[in-house]
Design a protein around this motif. Structure first.
Motif, PDB file in Angstrom:
ATOM      1  N   MET A 239      -6.310-130.478  46.679  1.00 22.10           N
ATOM      2  CA  MET A 239      -6.275-130.114  48.107  1.00 22.10           C
ATOM      3  C   MET A 239      -7.472-130.775  48.808  1.00 22.10           C
ATOM      4  SD  MET A 239      -4.818-128.327  50.572  1.00 22.10           S
ATOM      5  CE  MET A 239      -3.766-127.109  49.799  1.00 22.10           C
ATOM      6  N   ASN A 240      -7.162-131.509  49.872  1.00 22.16           N
ATOM      7  CA  ASN A 240      -8.192-132.309  50.505  1.00 22.16           C
ATOM      8  C   ASN A 240      -8.885-131.578  51.648  1.00 22.16           C
ATOM      9  OD1 ASN A 240      -9.614-134.685  50.640  1.00 22.16           O
ATOM     10  ND2 ASN A 240      -8.218-135.666  52.089  1.00 22.16           N
ATOM     11  N   TYR A 241      -8.858-130.236  51.630  1.00 25.30           N
ATOM     12  CA  TYR A 241      -9.408-129.451  52.742  1.00 25.30           C
ATOM     13  C   TYR A 241     -10.166-128.256  52.201  1.00 25.30           C
ATOM     14  CZ  TYR A 241      -9.750-127.074  57.162  1.00 25.30           C
ATOM     15  OH  TYR A 241     -10.246-126.476  58.283  1.00 25.30           O
ATOM     16  N   PRO A 242     -11.268-127.870  52.790  1.00 27.22           N
ATOM     17  CA  PRO A 242     -11.975-128.635  53.810  1.00 27.22           C
ATOM     18  C   PRO A 242     -12.728-129.815  53.176  1.00 27.22           C
ATOM     19  CG  PRO A 242     -13.067-126.509  53.400  1.00 27.22           C
ATOM     20  CD  PRO A 242     -11.917-126.590  52.471  1.00 27.22           C
ATOM     21  N   PRO A 243     -12.979-130.851  53.958  1.00 21.74           N
ATOM     22  CA  PRO A 243     -13.701-132.010  53.416  1.00 21.74           C
ATOM     23  C   PRO A 243     -15.046-131.578  52.832  1.00 21.74           C
ATOM     24  CG  PRO A 243     -12.883-132.488  55.626  1.00 21.74           C
ATOM     25  CD  PRO A 243     -12.646-131.030  55.388  1.00 21.74           C
ATOM     26  N   LYS A 244     -15.374-132.028  51.634  1.00 17.05           N
ATOM     27  CA  LYS A 244     -16.606-131.565  50.971  1.00 17.05           C
ATOM     28  C   LYS A 244     -17.852-131.881  51.792  1.00 17.05           C
ATOM     29  CE  LYS A 244     -15.401-131.012  46.131  1.00 17.05           C
ATOM     30  NZ  LYS A 244     -13.945-130.917  46.388  1.00 17.05           N
ATOM     31  N   HIS A 245     -17.836-133.003  52.522  1.00 19.71           N
ATOM     32  CA  HIS A 245     -19.052-133.331  53.268  1.00 19.71           C
ATOM     33  C   HIS A 245     -19.282-132.377  54.434  1.00 19.71           C
ATOM     34  CE1 HIS A 245     -15.782-135.998  54.912  1.00 19.71           C
ATOM     35  NE2 HIS A 245     -16.209-135.487  56.030  1.00 19.71           N
ATOM     36  N   HIS A 246     -18.280-131.542  54.773  1.00 20.86           N
ATOM     37  CA  HIS A 246     -18.451-130.559  55.835  1.00 20.86           C
ATOM     38  C   HIS A 246     -18.790-129.177  55.286  1.00 20.86           C
ATOM     39  CE1 HIS A 246     -15.857-133.037  58.887  1.00 20.86           C
ATOM     40  NE2 HIS A 246     -17.103-133.437  58.845  1.00 20.86           N
ATOM     41  N   GLN A 247     -18.995-129.073  53.985  1.00 21.95           N
ATOM     42  CA  GLN A 247     -19.338-127.788  53.391  1.00 21.95           C
ATOM     43  C   GLN A 247     -20.782-127.838  52.901  1.00 21.95           C
ATOM     44  OE1 GLN A 247     -16.601-126.198  54.621  1.00 21.95           O
ATOM     45  NE2 GLN A 247     -16.325-125.014  52.750  1.00 21.95           N
ATOM     46  N   ASP A 248     -21.524-126.775  53.143  1.00 24.20           N
ATOM     47  CA  ASP A 248     -22.897-126.684  52.631  1.00 24.20           C
ATOM     48  C   ASP A 248     -22.987-125.430  51.781  1.00 24.20           C
ATOM     49  OD1 ASP A 248     -25.602-126.375  52.156  1.00 24.20           O
ATOM     50  OD2 ASP A 248     -26.209-127.071  54.141  1.00 24.20           O
ATOM     51  N   ASN A 249     -23.206-125.623  50.465  1.00 23.02           N
ATOM     52  CA  ASN A 249     -23.263-124.484  49.557  1.00 23.02           C
ATOM     53  C   ASN A 249     -24.673-123.988  49.322  1.00 23.02           C
ATOM     54  OD1 ASN A 249     -20.457-124.460  49.153  1.00 23.02           O
ATOM     55  ND2 ASN A 249     -20.655-126.179  47.729  1.00 23.02           N
ATOM     56  N   ASP A 250     -25.646-124.549  50.044  1.00 20.96           N
ATOM     57  CA  ASP A 250     -27.036-124.110  49.878  1.00 20.96           C
ATOM     58  C   ASP A 250     -27.189-122.740  50.520  1.00 20.96           C
ATOM     59  OD1 ASP A 250     -29.767-123.575  50.137  1.00 20.96           O
ATOM     60  OD2 ASP A 250     -30.267-125.705  50.292  1.00 20.96           O
ATOM     61  N   ILE A 251     -27.373-121.719  49.697  1.00 20.83           N
ATOM     62  CA  ILE A 251     -27.401-120.348  50.193  1.00 20.83           C
ATOM     63  C   ILE A 251     -28.565-120.130  51.158  1.00 20.83           C
ATOM     64  CG2 ILE A 251     -28.814-119.179  48.449  1.00 20.83           C
ATOM     65  CD1 ILE A 251     -26.656-116.984  48.338  1.00 20.83           C
TER      66      ILE A 251
END
Lengths: 201, 201
Positions: free
Chosen positions: B1-13
């Motif tokens: 699944m290509n959503y959401p684009p990984k570059h638009h996600q920030d997993n830094d808590i």
């Protein structure tokens, strides 16, 4: 039922339309199996409807059709109101302007309609300076059409939440208004420096 | 699944906690009978939990207990990104920072805990100047305790949506960043003049 307080509700549809046009990035909420799906997308208002577009890979896209129920939030300005800004004794609070809508959503299948709505939306967002015009023959535009779907929401319920200290004496209401203007002009630069640091060239 | 684009996600808590602390007015969503209930309330973050208070007359209050599911949105800055700000050819878009959380919510029955959490929340919101201090013996405070309920959310899922043109060349990402700062400093005064005109004394 004493909620929400009437003085915090604004039923003037023109005020709500102004919020929608000034703050067009909407939060769209659908529900499936008692779980909310939430997407943030700009919407264009026209004659009691809202037009938008969604990435076909977004799982939410499957619900934006078939006359499904949808809830939409438009968020205007907000700020913390310290009792120190008032001339009378008050408790701390938050002021905000939000518009909550309910609607029924249909998918619009026509690629010609999709293309035109993207051009219309760009024109709306580029106002008043129009530094950019999305041309019908833009090759990136045509390539994109296969990856987005258009939808149209018929608004069935309007609610204007204008929580702005209306129940205070007029000079305090005005003080709260000035605070809202002041806070919304503070720079976000320090916040951005902490959470987003794009690399240098 | 290509959503959401990984570059638009920030997993830094830590980035997500910064959003929560800088933009504490949350949108809280519960679902009952496939319908969303939505309330906008400030929340205080502490060790993986969020503390808040709700008007007892708000129908949403009945759902903020019993380990019910809850979804919370924190909204950072946002802006329209005109292709005119880029050095490369792009399509129009919106940039934004949103944090989506899922959690389980319990009611906190103790009036002593409620009172202390209101004092703690005020201290948090008044930082760094502390122009106002909510004192334990404030008579308005005690009168209010009967009309609000305290709840505590245990966060079970974190999602950082940092849609900030990260996939563009660095000078374009920086241009988008500057645009976000610029737009978020524009005055809201003209908008407010159109939708909210408190009476003169």
């Amino acid at each position: 039922m004493n909620y929400p307080p009437k003085h915090h509700q604004d039923n003037d549809i023109n005020h709500m339309i102004d919020v929608i046009k000034t703050y067009p990035l909407a939060t769209i909420i659908s529900v499936k199996d008692n779980q909310p799906l939430i997407t943030h997308l700009p919407l264009v208002y026209k004659d009691g409807t809202l037009i938008g577009h969604i990435d076909i890979y977004n799982p939410h896209a499957k619900l934006l059709k078939d006359n499904n129920d949808v809830t939409i939030i438009f968020a205007g300005p907000e700020c913390y109101i310290s009792p120190s800004i008032y001339s009378t004794t008050q408790l701390p609070t938050w002021n905000y302007i939000k518009v909550h809508l309910k609607g029924k959503v249909q998918a619009i299948e026509s690629k010609a309609a999709l293309k035109q709505s993207l051009i219309t939306m760009t024109e709306f967002l580029e106002a008043p300076e129009y530094k950019y015009v999305l041309e019908p023959d833009n090759p990136r535009l045509d390539r994109n059409l296969d990856y987005i779907e258009m939808f149209k929401i018929e608004i069935t319920n309007w609610e204007g939440k204008f929580k702005l200290s209306q129940d205070k004496k007029p000079s305090d209401t005005r003080a709260a208004r000035e605070e809202l203007v002041r806070v919304n002009q503070e720079s976000i630069k320090q916040f951005l420096d902490r959470v987003f640091y794009p690399s240098k060239d």
